[in-house]
Motif scaffolding. Structure first.
Motif, PDB file in Angstrom:
ATOM      1  N   PRO A 755       0.784  -1.236   0.000  1.00  0.00           N
ATOM      2  CA  PRO A 755       0.000   0.000   0.000  1.00  0.00           C
ATOM      3  C   PRO A 755       0.817   1.287   0.000  1.00  0.00           C
ATOM      4  O   PRO A 755       0.366   2.301  -0.535  1.00  0.00           O
ATOM      5  N   GLU A 756       2.024   1.300   0.579  1.00  0.00           N
ATOM      6  CA  GLU A 756       2.778   2.554   0.701  1.00  0.00           C
ATOM      7  C   GLU A 756       3.783   2.698  -0.442  1.00  0.00           C
ATOM      8  O   GLU A 756       3.597   3.477  -1.371  1.00  0.00           O
ATOM      9  N   LEU A 757       4.831   1.911  -0.392  1.00  0.00           N
ATOM     10  CA  LEU A 757       5.804   1.862  -1.482  1.00  0.00           C
ATOM     11  C   LEU A 757       5.729   0.484  -2.120  1.00  0.00           C
ATOM     12  O   LEU A 757       5.730  -0.530  -1.426  1.00  0.00           O
ATOM     13  N   SER A 758       5.646   0.442  -3.461  1.00  0.00           N
ATOM     14  CA  SER A 758       5.670  -0.850  -4.135  1.00  0.00           C
ATOM     15  C   SER A 758       7.071  -1.430  -4.077  1.00  0.00           C
ATOM     16  O   SER A 758       8.046  -0.729  -3.719  1.00  0.00           O
ATOM     17  N   GLY A 759       7.181  -2.700  -4.409  1.00  0.00           N
ATOM     18  CA  GLY A 759       8.488  -3.329  -4.396  1.00  0.00           C
ATOM     19  C   GLY A 759       9.477  -2.654  -5.339  1.00  0.00           C
ATOM     20  O   GLY A 759      10.660  -2.488  -5.012  1.00  0.00           O
ATOM     21  N   LEU A 760       9.003  -2.263  -6.554  1.00  0.00           N
ATOM     22  CA  LEU A 760       9.898  -1.586  -7.499  1.00  0.00           C
ATOM     23  C   LEU A 760      10.344  -0.228  -6.971  1.00  0.00           C
ATOM     24  O   LEU A 760      11.505   0.165  -7.137  1.00  0.00           O
ATOM     25  N   GLU A 761       9.422   0.501  -6.345  1.00  0.00           N
ATOM     26  CA  GLU A 761       9.801   1.814  -5.790  1.00  0.00           C
ATOM     27  C   GLU A 761      10.811   1.661  -4.662  1.00  0.00           C
ATOM     28  O   GLU A 761      11.778   2.438  -4.555  1.00  0.00           O
ATOM     29  N   VAL A 766      16.459   1.888  -2.649  1.00  0.00           N
ATOM     30  CA  VAL A 766      17.572   1.149  -2.037  1.00  0.00           C
ATOM     31  C   VAL A 766      18.807   1.219  -2.927  1.00  0.00           C
ATOM     32  O   VAL A 766      19.925   1.458  -2.461  1.00  0.00           O
ATOM     33  N   ARG A 767      18.640   1.043  -4.224  1.00  0.00           N
ATOM     34  CA  ARG A 767      19.792   1.023  -5.140  1.00  0.00           C
ATOM     35  C   ARG A 767      20.358   2.416  -5.378  1.00  0.00           C
ATOM     36  O   ARG A 767      21.459   2.550  -5.884  1.00  0.00           O
ATOM     37  N   GLN A 768      19.588   3.450  -5.043  1.00  0.00           N
ATOM     38  CA  GLN A 768      20.171   4.789  -5.120  1.00  0.00           C
ATOM     39  C   GLN A 768      21.262   4.980  -4.065  1.00  0.00           C
ATOM     40  O   GLN A 768      22.242   5.685  -4.289  1.00  0.00           O
ATOM     41  N   ILE A 769      21.050   4.324  -2.895  1.00  0.00           N
ATOM     42  CA  ILE A 769      22.047   4.440  -1.818  1.00  0.00           C
ATOM     43  C   ILE A 769      23.149   3.405  -2.003  1.00  0.00           C
ATOM     44  O   ILE A 769      24.346   3.716  -1.911  1.00  0.00           O
TER      45      ILE A 769
END
Length: 818
Positions: A755-761, A766-769
């Protein structure tokens, strides 16, 4: 009066002079009255006979013009549908020009067939390349097309061709898009000489004129013989409307020519009455002239019959004359060619004898209504059986002709006849049948798509529920002693859960919503393995014949899908043989040189793997074959089948770019052929997984799922595998934990739909960090689009729910092993 009678009167006058004078006066009066009556009657007969002749000829010519223009109209409509003319085009499509040339190749009345854009510029033509550019925007008929209703046919006034300045006239229709915007026009230039040559061959005699004109009177084609076109002061004319077109055919003849013989008779009568003293000579001369006149009238009648015969024999459509009982009286060559019988053979037959048995009652009813006077004419479609046994569809127009207008030579009484015109519409009917079949296939595809969307929509929630059931059931099963009743109960729960998982997988495959990563698959081993598994549950009395002639053939797909196709087809075949029989499974490589139309769609050309599953069972009729691919349709009893087997086969075949062919008849078994495109890729060797589950080395794994039960289950499974799990039910909370200490985690396992963040989001953040951290994405409702987005987001692996411990163990081992 005979000469001997006149001699007796002359001898008697010597004795009775007054009587002779009275007799002479009476004779003179009688002769004058008789001459006047004959002259008036001859004049009316000449005019009436000419009027009937002109009326018959104008009707025949109007029918000929209508058929010729209908053929042009059909070509125009077919061209407007076939040719895909864009708004702007720079180079004419060679295929369109070839199509236009084929359309006019056997149509002598069309000089040129061209396509124009909305601005009036010619963009394609049946003429050879190199013709000058032509702009018909200034033409009146082009403006009429722009303002006419879609599908309307416009006929121009006489004009000169812009290409070669030759006289002609144009027949055109507009092209419109689905929004009703004018896209251009298709125009045919009609050979002006075509109609003129036909009118010349009719040979109506001197002083005649034939004119094909528009409704406003503007002549389009005119032909006259020994008649000044401007001399219309004393013409007798007959006019007929060309059915379906704004045209009229007018046949005219100079009254002076028609009444030429009457004038001669009138002068003769005057001479006869004025020459009473030479009554015998005058009467003899009048008799001779009368005989000559009758001969002339007979010759003209014969000439008129020959002209009608020429029209009858050369008409492009079938024309027949029938007795009211259905016997053939006359038939033209067009009809004889249509049904394959000669005129002599047809004269011995009844129309009912060569009619299709299903249409015989209908034509008898139409004839009864005509004879009874309920209708004057009738038009209907009638099927005839050709001499070679093929079926011919015809469009019939039939009318009753009274005995006063048509007298049978071999009939002593008064008998009406039936006159019918027949057009062969077999090709049109076949086209309509093919179009209906394609429309049915389209409706079936739309229905499958709608059901697939619905089925895929519930998969996510259902897989989450199954994930908890199977996961905790597996743990409970391992925790219980195999000898306890509880262990047996849990086994039944696991069996039911696995059946539910299999059903969901079949629904996802049917809806084309499953993971569709395409890999090279060797068909032969998969088919052979499936047959090995099937042999264990084959009922007694059924033999299996396996023919593998495809070699090392490869398709791009999923081995599970191929297994489902073979298993479903074979299961249906076994069910169709309740009393035993033979199941034949064959795999071979075939090449299709051209597009083929199969039961479930079109395929080809190209190389295909053909999987054939045939049985010797009860078979199916045509009505059942039309429904077998419908989802949830089954012939089995309640609880014996879901109705998804053949729907799944059809769905997989379509997804792979193939199709399914079904050949069956009641009592003769069924034959299913699945065509799948062959791939040139090389299939990898099969790698056998180790029996023991691979263990972790204390790596910290971030687990995210909106289902609390699944988070707890994953933590327990990961802990048993040697990993340190950190679970979150909220994707936002998981993101905050990762952002506060990115180096703490070695991998991320996340659900996709939250409901909040999808798995892709979440994976993207995560991969930005940490761009190198491996991310595993889980979904109960995977699609090709999701797979593509996951790859773009850098997701290392995409798993389908419900997950088992072995799935997680292998995925993490593969990631950490590099």
């Amino acid at each position: 009066m005979k000469p001997t009678e006149f001699s007796k009167i002359k001898i008697g006058s010597t004795y009775r002079r007054p009587l002779v004078m009275v007799g002479a006066c009476v004779i003179v009066i009688c002769v004058c009255v008789s001459a006047a009556w004959d002259s008036w009657r001859a004049r009316n007969l000449a005019l009436q006979g000419n009027n009937r002749e002109l009326s018959s000829i104008s009707s025949a010519l109007a029918e000929q013009a209508a058929r010729s223009l209908q053929e042009i109209q059909l070509i125009l409509r077919r061209t407007s549908v076939t040719a895909n003319v864009p708004q702007q085009i720079q180079i004419p499509d060679k295929a369109i020009e070839d199509f236009l040339k084929r359309e006019v190749a056997d149509v002598p009345q069309i000089r040129e067939l061209s396509i124009f854009d909305a601005a009036g510029n010619r963009i394609a033509s049946s003429e050879p390349p190199g013709q000058p550019d032509i702009d018909i925007a200034p033409r009146e008929y082009f403006r009429q097309i722009q303002h006419s209703a879609p599908g309307a046919t416009v006929i121009s006034q006489p004009l000169k061709s812009l290409a070669d300045s030759k006289p002609t006239f144009a027949v055109a229709i507009g092209m419109w898009d689905s929004a009703g915007h004018f896209q251009g026009a298709v125009r045919a230039l009609v050979e002006d000489d075509y109609f003129e040559r036909f009118y010349r061959e009719v040979d109506l005699g001197r002083g005649t004129q034939i004119q094909l004109s528009l409704d406003d009177g503007v002549p389009v084609v005119a032909f006259s013989r020994e008649l000044d076109p401007g001399d219309t002061a004393d013409l007798q004319s007959a006019q007929r409307i060309v059915t379906g077109f704004p045209l009229r055919v007018t046949v005219s003849r100079d009254r002076r020519v028609v009444l030429a013989d009457w004038h001669d008779s009138f002068i003769t009568a005057l001479v006869r009455t004025s020459s009473i003293s030479l009554l015998v000579a005058v009467l003899a001369l009048a008799l001779a002239r009368q005989m000559r006149r009758q001969q002339t009238l007979a010759e003209r009648l014969h000439s008129s019959e020959q002209r009608w015969r020429a029209v009858f024999e050369n008409a492009p459509i079938g024309v027949v004359v029938l007795r009211t009982a259905g016997q053939f009286i006359a038939s033209n060559p067009a009809f004889q060619h249509m049904v394959g019988y000669s005129g002599i053979e047809l004269a011995k037959l009844n129309a009912i004898e060569i009619s299709h048995e299903e249409d015989a009652r209908g034509i008898q009813g139409q004839i009864a209504r005509l004879i009874g006077g309920d209708i004057v004419t009738a038009r209907f479609e009638q099927r005839f059986v050709h001499r070679d046994g093929t079926m011919i569809w015809t469009d019939i127009s039939i009318a009753r002709v009274s005995s006063s207008e048509y007298r049978l030579e071999q009939s002593s009484g008064h008998e009406d006849v039936l006159v019918a015109t027949l057009e062969d519409v077999t090709q049109r009917r076949l086209s309509e049948i093919e179009r209906s079949r394609l429309e049915a296939q389209l409706m079936q595809a739309q229905k499958l798509e709608a059901l697939g969307t619905f089925a895929g929509g519930i998969a996510h929630d259902f897989n989450n529920i199954l994930g908890a059931i199977l996961g905790y059931g597996e743990r409970a099963l391992h925790a219980l002693d195999a000898r306890t009743p509880a262990h047996r109960y849990i086994e039944q729960v696991m069996n039911a859960g696995n059946r539910a998982r299999s059903l969901v997988e079949r629904i996802l495959t049917f809806s084309r919503s499953g993971m569709v990563a395409r890999l090279p698959v060797r068909l032969s081993p998969v088919v052979a393995e499936t047959i090995d598994l099937l042999e264990a549950r084959v009922p007694a009395g059924i033999g299996i014949v396996l023919r593998m002639k495809a070699g090392d053939i490869v398709v791009m797909g999923d081995p599970t899908h191929i297994h489902q196709v073979v298993m479903n087809l074979c299961s249906n075949a076994l069910h169709a043989m309740p009393h035993g029989g033979t199941l034949t499974v064959a795999l071979e490589r075939v090449h299709l040189a051209e597009t083929a139309s199969l039961t479930s769609g079109l395929i080809g050309p190209g190389d295909f793997a053909r999987l054939c599953v045939a049985d010797t069972g009860v078979g199916m009729d045509a009505a059942l074959i039309e429904r077998i691919f419908n989802p949830f349709f089954t012939t089995r009893g309640a609880g014996e089948g879901t109705g998804l087997g053949l729907s799944l086969v059809d769905s997989i075949a379509r997804e792979y770019g193939g199709a399914v062919s079904v050949i069956s008849a009641p009592g003769n078994g069924s034959r299913f052929e699945v065509f799948l495109p062959v791939s040139s890729e090389v299939a990898p060797d099969v790698v056998h997984e180790p029996a023991a589950l691979p263990q972790g080395d204390g790596q910290v794994v971030l687990v995210v799922d909106d289902e609390r039960a699944l988070v707890s289950l994953a933590e327990e499974l990961l802990a048993e595998l040697g990993y340190e799990p950190v679970g979150f039910q909220s994707s936002s909370a998981a993101w905050e934990a990762f952002a506060s200490d990115p180096e703490r985690f070695d991998a991320v396992i996340s659900d996709q739909t939250m409901p909040e963040l999808s798995g892709l989001e979440l994976a993207a953040r995560v991969r930005q960090i940490r761009p190198t951290i491996p991310v595993i994405l889980c979904s109960g409702y995977g699609t090709p689009e999701l797979e593509k987005k996951a790859i773009e987001a850098g997701v290392r692996m995409l798993l389908r729910k419900p997950l088992q411990q072995i799935d997680i163990a292998r995925a993490l081992h593969q990631i950490f092993a590099g």
